[in-house]
Structures are given as structure tokens and as C-alpha cells.
Design an enzyme around this catalytic site. Structure first.
Site, PDB file in Angstrom:
ATOM      1  N   LYS A  44      -6.922  -3.731   4.121  1.00 16.84           N
ATOM      2  CA  LYS A  44      -7.619  -3.773   2.833  1.00 16.84           C
ATOM      3  C   LYS A  44      -7.625  -5.203   2.300  1.00 16.84           C
ATOM      4  O   LYS A  44      -6.585  -5.820   2.124  1.00 16.84           O
ATOM      5  CB  LYS A  44      -6.940  -2.850   1.816  1.00 16.84           C
ATOM      6  N   ASP A  71     -12.135  -4.009  -0.829  1.00 13.87           N
ATOM      7  CA  ASP A  71     -11.779  -3.351  -2.096  1.00 13.87           C
ATOM      8  C   ASP A  71     -12.104  -4.282  -3.269  1.00 13.87           C
ATOM      9  O   ASP A  71     -11.216  -4.890  -3.849  1.00 13.87           O
ATOM     10  CB  ASP A  71     -10.286  -3.004  -2.041  1.00 13.87           C
ATOM     11  N   LYS A  73     -14.209  -3.202  -5.822  1.00 16.25           N
ATOM     12  CA  LYS A  73     -14.462  -2.325  -6.980  1.00 16.25           C
ATOM     13  C   LYS A  73     -15.667  -2.804  -7.805  1.00 16.25           C
ATOM     14  O   LYS A  73     -15.559  -3.142  -8.984  1.00 16.25           O
ATOM     15  CB  LYS A  73     -13.221  -2.232  -7.875  1.00 16.25           C
ATOM     16  N   PHE A  74     -16.838  -2.781  -7.159  1.00 19.84           N
ATOM     17  CA  PHE A  74     -18.042  -3.273  -7.853  1.00 19.84           C
ATOM     18  C   PHE A  74     -18.393  -2.409  -9.066  1.00 19.84           C
ATOM     19  O   PHE A  74     -18.287  -1.175  -9.030  1.00 19.84           O
ATOM     20  CB  PHE A  74     -19.240  -3.270  -6.898  1.00 19.84           C
ATOM     21  N   ILE A  77     -24.948  -3.736 -12.969  1.00 18.68           N
ATOM     22  CA  ILE A  77     -26.210  -2.994 -12.985  1.00 18.68           C
ATOM     23  C   ILE A  77     -26.515  -2.534 -11.547  1.00 18.68           C
ATOM     24  O   ILE A  77     -26.057  -3.149 -10.576  1.00 18.68           O
ATOM     25  CB  ILE A  77     -27.373  -3.829 -13.577  1.00 18.68           C
ATOM     26  N   PRO A  78     -27.270  -1.426 -11.419  1.00 13.40           N
ATOM     27  CA  PRO A  78     -27.458  -0.818 -10.093  1.00 13.40           C
ATOM     28  C   PRO A  78     -27.903  -1.785  -8.991  1.00 13.40           C
ATOM     29  O   PRO A  78     -27.332  -1.832  -7.902  1.00 13.40           O
ATOM     30  CB  PRO A  78     -28.517   0.257 -10.359  1.00 13.40           C
ATOM     31  N   GLN A 205       9.633   7.847 -10.275  1.00 11.23           N
ATOM     32  CA  GLN A 205       9.285   8.757  -9.178  1.00 11.23           C
ATOM     33  C   GLN A 205       8.040   9.590  -9.492  1.00 11.23           C
ATOM     34  O   GLN A 205       7.377  10.065  -8.605  1.00 11.23           O
ATOM     35  CB  GLN A 205      10.456   9.706  -8.897  1.00 11.23           C
TER      36      GLN A 205
HETATM   37  O1  C5P Z   1       1.994  -1.018  -4.409  1.00 14.57           O
HETATM   38  P1  C5P Z   1       1.366  -1.394  -3.098  1.00 14.57           P
HETATM   39  O2  C5P Z   1       1.645  -2.812  -2.699  1.00 14.57           O
HETATM   40  O3  C5P Z   1       1.612  -0.411  -1.989  1.00 14.57           O
HETATM   41  O4  C5P Z   1      -0.183  -1.322  -3.438  1.00 14.57           O
HETATM   42  C1  C5P Z   1      -1.152  -1.441  -2.447  1.00 14.57           C
HETATM   43  C2  C5P Z   1      -2.516  -1.370  -3.078  1.00 14.57           C
HETATM   44  O5  C5P Z   1      -2.710  -0.164  -3.763  1.00 14.57           O
HETATM   45  C3  C5P Z   1      -2.827  -2.489  -4.060  1.00 14.57           C
HETATM   46  O6  C5P Z   1      -3.696  -3.378  -3.415  1.00 14.57           O
HETATM   47  C4  C5P Z   1      -3.516  -1.831  -5.222  1.00 14.57           C
HETATM   48  O7  C5P Z   1      -4.901  -2.109  -5.184  1.00 14.57           O
HETATM   49  C5  C5P Z   1      -3.369  -0.353  -4.987  1.00 14.57           C
HETATM   50  N1  C5P Z   1      -2.590   0.315  -6.041  1.00 14.57           N
HETATM   51  C6  C5P Z   1      -3.230   1.140  -6.937  1.00 14.57           C
HETATM   52  N2  C5P Z   1      -2.529   1.819  -7.880  1.00 14.57           N
HETATM   53  C7  C5P Z   1      -1.200   1.706  -7.957  1.00 14.57           C
HETATM   54  C8  C5P Z   1      -0.526   0.869  -7.057  1.00 14.57           C
HETATM   55  C9  C5P Z   1      -1.258   0.186  -6.098  1.00 14.57           C
HETATM   56  O8  C5P Z   1      -4.454   1.270  -6.876  1.00 14.57           O
HETATM   57  N3  C5P Z   1      -0.545   2.375  -8.892  1.00 14.57           N
END
Ligand code: C5P
Length: 252
Positions: A44, A71, A73-74, A77-78, A205
Site C-alpha cells: 500500500k 491509497d 483517497k480521492f 469533483i467527478p 483493544q
Molecule cells: O496501524 P498500521 O500501521 O497497521 O496502519 C496501516 C494503515 O492502515 C495506515 O496506512 C492507515 O492508512 C490505515 N489505518 C486506518 N485506520 C486505523 C489505523 C490505520 O485506516 N485506525
């Protein structure tokens, strides 16, 4: 399980592990790619690495035979999102994502443009994922921007909308997986970050799940970054996570 089917299952589980290359430079990223190439299915590339290294990092990973989840995350506008997604398609990425809240038209136009570009360029069409509600947001954050529903119902609403628009799946927190799986069916992809190995020490947790739990809940892909990157032996950490994922496919 026999050893042949066991090793087959390890291979298929490995394909479902996405490693987050959350590092600032191309050099660090490629060191991790080289070390983990046989251990994870997808790399990623997020905003930090893409801003520092540009499309070249994607090309370098592809050159090494690695699959890429871009990744970024666009949300725009369309036409702008559709054209950016088309450029990502030309880079031969395996997955890319856009915000579902960007609108039905934005998702539909992206789906169309990506399919056309993949045909024209003769590359595999990337899987299109929608972001529903970022895992960093809670109900009061939503309320402040005028969204009065709970996080769960907003996530479900946007996941169903994404599916209607022809998106392949969503990125969703482990806590939302089971509900999305129920609402959106077995073929919809669910990509889940917020996963921590059973052995790790986590402060809260409630916000995370183990790889076994996330697979059992219905996640197709898991995104893991720091538990692998910061491990004393990242290769072993990735192998342990794959083994945990595999346990999630067995009867409890
Ligand atoms: O926490 P970790 O390093 O495993 O996160 C990996 C990816 O997961 C990050 O690049 C982040 O974009 C995403 N992430 C997320 N929400 C979280 C933790 C991480 O979207 N709560």
C-alpha cells in the site's frame, strides 16, 4: 488439513495481506518491498510516500513484480477524480480508493473512466474501493459536520451506495466488517486496517481486531503496517500474521 492444501491455503492467505509502506522515502520503501515480496500480497502506497516519491515508487514496485494499492483517497469533483483514477490505472495498480461521500456521480464516473482506461491500456482493471467513514472519526465528529446518524449507519449507507455505483468494495474498520458483509453480500470486497496480531500489546483493544477475528468477521484483505514494519524481524512478523489469518478460515 494435509500439507499440500495447507501450503495452498498459506499462499491464498498471503495474497490477502496488504502491507502499508508508511515510510518517508523511496529507498526505505524499496528495502521493505524487497524484504517482504514473498510474504505479503499487496503493497500500500499512501499519501506520505506518494508525495515524497511520486509515481516512480509505484513503477519501481511493479517492476519488482509487486501489486500496489494506491491509497490516495480521492475526493473532488467527478471529472477530476475520474481522471486521477485513470492515471492510477495507467500505472497498473491493483487497487485504488475514493471517498464514497464524494457523490454517486463521482463514483460512477470513476468506475466508467477506469474501465475504459484499463481496456485502452490493456492493463487489468484495478479494484475500486470506497472510503465510508474514516476510522479516526466518531459520532461527535460526524455530528459537527452535520451528519446526524451513528457511525455504523453512515458506514452502511455509504457502503451500499458504493456497491450500487459499481465500486468493488470498501475500506472499513474491523468493527464494521460483519455488518457490511451482511448488507452488501459475499462478493463485495472489504479491506480492513486496524488489525493487530494476537501477541501485540494494544492500548485500546476495542478499536482493533486480531487477524483471525477480522478474517472470521468477513474481511477479504487486511492492511497491516507498523506491526510488521516495527517488528524485530518483519519477515517473521508477516508470516505470523498470515498464520493467524489462516486460523480465521477454520471452524471455531
Ligand atoms: O496501524 P498500521 O500501521 O497497521 O496502519 C496501516 C494503515 O492502515 C495506515 O496506512 C492507515 O492508512 C490505515 N489505518 C486506518 N485506520 C486505523 C489505523 C490505520 O485506516 N485506525
Amino acid at each position: 488439513m494435509g500439507s499440500a492444501s495447507n501450503s495452498k491455503s498459506i499462499v491464498s492467505m498471503r495474497k490477502r495481506l496488504i502491507f502499508a509502506l508508511d515510510v518517508p522515502t523511496q529507498r526505505e520503501a524499496l528495502e521493505l518491498v524487497d524484504a517482504l515480496a514473498g510474504e505479503v500480497g499487496v503493497f500500500k502506497v499512501g499519501k506520505q510516500l506518494f508525495v515524497s516519491s511520486g509515481p516512480e515508487i509505484v513503477k519501481q514496485i511493479r517492476r519488482r513484480g509487486g501489486d500496489v494499492f494506491l491509497d490516495l483517497k480521492f475526493h473532488d469533483i467527478p471529472r477530476t477524480v475520474a481522471k486521477a483514477a485513470a492515471e492510477a490505472t495507467k500505472l497498473d495498480v491493483a487497487m485504488l480508493d475514493v471517498h464514497a461521500s464524494g457523490s454517486v456521480e463521482m463514483m460512477r464516473e470513476t468506475v466508467r473512466e477506469v474501465a475504459k482506461t484499463a481496456r485502452d491500456e490493456r492493463v487489468k482493471r484495478p479494484k475500486l474501493l470506497a472510503i465510508t467513514v474514516l476510522t479516526s472519526l466518531n459520532r461527535s465528529d460526524l455530528s459537527r459536520v452535520g451528519v446526524k446518524s451513528t457511525v455504523e449507519s453512515q458506514v452502511t449507507r455509504l457502503a451500499k451506495l458504493a456497491r450500487l455505483c459499481g465500486m468493488d468494495g470498501v475500506v472499513a474498520s474491523p468493527l464494521e466488517v460483519a455488518r457490511i458483509r451482511r448488507e452488501c453480500g459475499s462478493r463485495f470486497l472489504i479491506v480492513t486496517p486496524g488489525v493487530r496480531p494476537a501477541s501485540s500489546d494494544v492500548e485500546d483493544q476495542k478499536r482493533v481486531m486480531t487477524p483471525e477475528q477480522a478474517i472470521r468477521a468477513g474481511a477479504k484483505y487486511l492492511v497491516v503496517g507498523s506491526p510488521i514494519r516495527n517488528a524485530p524481524d518483519p519477515v517473521q512478523a508477516a508470516r505470523d500474521i498470515v498464520a493467524e489469518m489462516q486460523r480465521g478460515t477454520r471452524l471455531p
